[in-house]
Scaffold this motif. Structure first.
Motif, PDB file in Angstrom:
ATOM      1  N   THR A  53       1.057  -1.163  -0.595  1.00  0.00           N
ATOM      2  CA  THR A  53       0.072  -0.251  -0.021  1.00  0.00           C
ATOM      3  C   THR A  53       0.827   1.333  -0.013  1.00  0.00           C
ATOM      4  N   LEU A  54       0.549   1.729  -0.988  1.00  0.00           N
ATOM      5  CA  LEU A  54       1.124   3.720  -1.137  1.00  0.00           C
ATOM      6  C   LEU A  54       0.913   4.383  -1.133  1.00  0.00           C
ATOM      7  N   ALA A  55       1.030   5.399  -0.068  1.00  0.00           N
ATOM      8  CA  ALA A  55       0.377   6.957  -0.041  1.00  0.00           C
ATOM      9  C   ALA A  55       0.145   7.347  -1.004  1.00  0.00           C
ATOM     10  N   VAL A  56      -0.284   7.892  -2.308  1.00  0.00           N
ATOM     11  CA  VAL A  56      -0.089   8.255  -3.684  1.00  0.00           C
ATOM     12  C   VAL A  56      -1.486   9.268  -3.378  1.00  0.00           C
ATOM     13  N   ALA A  57      -1.584  10.207  -2.005  1.00  0.00           N
ATOM     14  CA  ALA A  57      -2.610  11.778  -2.413  1.00  0.00           C
ATOM     15  C   ALA A  57      -2.599  12.158  -3.616  1.00  0.00           C
ATOM     16  N   GLY A  58      -3.098  12.572  -3.851  1.00  0.00           N
ATOM     17  CA  GLY A  58      -3.421  13.600  -4.707  1.00  0.00           C
ATOM     18  C   GLY A  58      -3.239  13.431  -6.037  1.00  0.00           C
ATOM     19  N   PHE A  59      -2.813  11.773  -6.320  1.00  0.00           N
ATOM     20  CA  PHE A  59      -3.032  11.233  -7.381  1.00  0.00           C
ATOM     21  C   PHE A  59      -4.074  10.602  -8.088  1.00  0.00           C
ATOM     22  N   THR A  60      -4.343  10.625  -9.585  1.00  0.00           N
ATOM     23  CA  THR A  60      -5.569  10.136 -10.052  1.00  0.00           C
ATOM     24  C   THR A  60      -5.363   8.710 -10.220  1.00  0.00           C
ATOM     25  N   GLU A  61      -6.099   7.799 -10.964  1.00  0.00           N
ATOM     26  CA  GLU A  61      -5.285   6.905 -11.031  1.00  0.00           C
ATOM     27  C   GLU A  61      -5.671   6.420 -12.816  1.00  0.00           C
ATOM     28  N   GLU A  62      -5.369   7.780 -13.767  1.00  0.00           N
ATOM     29  CA  GLU A  62      -4.920   8.320 -14.720  1.00  0.00           C
ATOM     30  C   GLU A  62      -3.382   8.711 -14.237  1.00  0.00           C
TER      31      GLU A  62
END
Length: 141
Positions: A53-62
């Motif tokens: 599990t990575l914390a990728v706040a602010g990133f969208t699926e694209e």
């Protein structure tokens, strides 16, 4: 000066790829994005699996890409900087990253999901079939 490696023993044949993998791992020490690795116990019909599990706040699926190249799981993120915004203060930068995980032989990626700014990637390692192979000995006269 020659370098002695743990795989230099004549009894360890074919481990040169492992040595290169260890070198690659030691060089990739960036701490972004933070991540967890957890073991999820086997259920009634589901085998034991691992979840990264990575914390990728602010990133969208694209803006995220999960792929496998050879025996490596590559997770990349690339945010697009929207130039039309006029920031008074900018503390959240559009940042790109690449996180690499080396997979053992037989590891398979089940899938990935993005929820609440957390990207989860599930992996399994199917039980290998126990195999004994008889090697015939040829005798020359």
């Amino acid at each position: 000066m020659s370098r002695i490696t743990p795989f230099a023993s004549p009894l360890l044949l074919g481990f040169d790829a492992m040595e290169k993998t260890l070198e690659r791992i030691s060089k990739a020490s960036d701490g972004y994005p933070p991540y967890n690795i957890e073991r999820i116990a086997a259920g009634q019909e589901a085998p034991e699996r691992l979840r990264i599990t990575l914390a990728v706040a602010g990133f969208t699926e694209e803006e995220l890409d999960v792929s496998i190249e050879e025996n490596q799981l590559l997770i990349r993120g690339r945010q697009v900087d929207h130039g039309e915004r006029d920031y008074l203060y900018r503390g959240i930068a559009a940042r790109q990253f690449q996180r690499t995980f080396v997979l053992a032989d037989g590891m398979q990626v089940l899938g990935a999901s993005l929820k609440n700014g957390l990207l989860s990637v599930d992996l399994i390692r199917p039980e290998p079939a126990r195999m004994v192979k008889k090697i015939n000995i040829s005798v020359s006269q």
